[in-house]
Design an enzyme around this catalytic site. Structure first.
Site: not given
Ligand code: GLC
Ligand code: CA
Length: 512
Positions: A206, A261
């Protein structure tokens, strides 16, 4: 240089399917998806032909951010089941040759996490430095001008008990961990080992670009002032931390994968996170999700990938939908024809594609009335329950946590499975076509000249070759390409010679 196809690591050949556990399948009828529900749908995923699933968080959490606020990294929230259920899911998936990737949330924890409870208990607590605490600039004035995500207030919250501010790039209930502290890093690496020991194939990490920060925490400068800081945070230390994570997974066998991500403004920003083969294996590139259904804009995105990633030997990722944005069918205006053509465009790209649960059913976002909105970021529409059965209830308990997407009966897995012309069957044919063609899975990609509105490219690996044509324009097009139609988004003519005509929102895969 092309590697031999059989030596390519599995994650380059794979199609990964994202399961957002809350929304996927409900085994115990309480209206919230769970791990057992996911396990019961493994046959659907095996039939579809995916190689791996990525599970969004199922950990204990007060659910301010629906599980991305983790209160215990090595447990399972009772809503989703137990650790045994998780083990069963991993084992059952393995029997079907489906790997399981779990979500690692290293940037922040829940404010209810014992680490934060300790950290906020006193300025002298041994875990004080596990989070980012600072004095303000003056009474009531946070330490800098960073803005948090979702609520769009300061990325800082005042703690009256210890009289300092703590940093949160997301909700106030998601305090940021201090990655500069080696104890924090070791604690997260232990979490990784816990799941690797249980047999997971790797992690989706994440907001991994957020973990390193300039220790001076300088103000954001124009033009970024007022934009959530998480959208632009970058610091060299992040790359060092990712290298450490890479070393953690490399101590294991089986090609465990790190998928970051990297939710940054473009491909150029994403590319460095691959390092020199020593950081992320795969970095999410959301560039295509920011492009409209427009051939020229897609062409530019693809060219940018070739420019930024190919020289590094970095393998791209492709994603059109996930739990954070409106589904692409909705974004592209709702037509099924276009969703079908988009499926072809996604699954024939060079790179590892990620499907979002229910995308194979051609789901649109649910219309969520204001009184049923529960997400602070307003992302409820794409998180609607996946309809499995045709009958009312669609395989869920009587009171699902969000309304169903439109036409839930007709778009249910049950209804579409019985209809060979459905979009579900198209996804399956595309996955099968990808699996049997090294060109589609691994080959080079060369953009081809095409009439306005048409996006065209060739994939090639050794003697294996495919040409893909997508009409994203607003008029039928005549294309000078020949070959046999292997897959067509409108289903017609598969196995026949291509006649050169492409209707609006139609895509074909040709074999020479
Ligand atoms: C990422 C996740 C999202 C979340 C954010 C904070 O972007 O995909 O759903 O709200 O991180 O953890
Ligand atoms: Ca349930």
């Amino acid at each position: 240089m092309l590697e031999r196809p059989d030596q390519v690591p599995w994650w380059r050949r794979a199609v990964v399917y994202q399961i957002y556990p809350r929304s996927f399948a409900d085994a115990n009828g309480d209206g919230i998806g769970d791990l057992d529900g996911a396990r019961q749908r493994l046959d659907h995923l095996a039939w579809l032909g995916v190689d791996a699933i990525w599970l969004s968080p199922f950990y204990p959490s007060p659910m301010h951010d629906f599980g991305y606020d983790v209160a215990d990294h090595t447990g399972v929230h009772p809503l989703f089941g137990t650790l045994d259920d998780l083990d069963r899911l991993v084992a059952e998936a393995g029997k079907r040759d489906i790997r399981v990737i779990v979500d690692l949330v290293p940037n922040h924890t829940s404010h209810e996490h014992p680490w934060f409870q300790a950290s906020r208990s006193s300025r002298d607590d041994p875990k004080r430095d596990w989070y980012v605490w600072r004095d303000g600039r003056g009474p009531g004035e946070p330490p800098n001008n960073w803005v948090g995500a979702f609520l769009e207030g300061p990325a800082w919250t005042w703690d009256p008990h210890t009289e300092q501010w703590y940093l949160h790039q997301f909700l106030p209930q998601q305090p940021d961990l201090n990655w500069a502290n080696p104890e924090v890093r070791e604690a997260v690496y232990d979490v990784m080992r816990f799941w690797l020991d249980r047999g997971v194939a790797g992690f989706r990490i994440d907001v991994v670009h957020c973990i390193g920060r300039d220790p001076e925490l300088p103000d954001d400068e124009p033009p970024w002032v007022g934009i959530p800081h998480c959208a632009i945070n970058e610091h060299p230390s992040t790359h060092e931390y990712i290298k450490e994570m890479r070393a953690v997974v490399e101590a294991y066998d089986g090609d465990r994968v790190l998928i970051g991500e990297t939710a940054l403004p473009g491909t150029r920003w994403v590319a460095p996170y691959y390092g020199h083969g020593d950081e992320l294996h795969l970095a999410f590139n959301f560039a295509a999700t920011h492009a409209p259904w427009d051939a020229e804009r897609w062409r530019q995105r693809i060219e940018r990938i070739h420019e930024e990633l190919d020289p590094r030997g970095a393998w791209p990722t492709w994603v059109l939908s996930n739990h954070d944005m409106p589904r692409h069918r909705t974004r592209y205006g709702g037509s099924e024809a276009r969703a079908r053509a988009a499926a072809v465009a996604l699954l024939t790209q060079r790179g590892t594609p990620f499907l979002y649960g229910g995308e194979e059913l051609g789901l649109e976002d649910a219309v969520v009335p204001p009184e049923r909105v529960v997400d602070p970021g307003g992302r409820d529409g794409c998180r609607a329950p996946v309809p499995w059965l045709r009958a009312p209830g669609h395989g869920w308990g009587p009171d699902p946590w969000l309304p169903f997407p439109p036409e839930a009966a007709e778009r249910s897995a049950e209804a579409q499975r019985a209809d060979p012309t459905s979009i579900l069957h198209l996804y399956r044919r595309l996955l099968a076509a990808r699996r049997r063609s090294d060109a589609l899975r691994l080959g080079h990609q060369e953009l081809l000249d095409a009439p306005a509105g048409v996006l065209a490219w060739r994939r090639r690996c050794g003697d294996d070759e495919r040409v893909v044509l997508v009409n994203m324009g607003d008029a039928p097009a005549t294309v000078a390409a020949t070959g046999t139609v292997e897959v067509a988004s409108d289903g017609r003519g598969e196995g026949a010679a291509f006649d050169g005509v492409l209707d609006v929102d139609v895509a074909v895969v040709l074999r020479p």
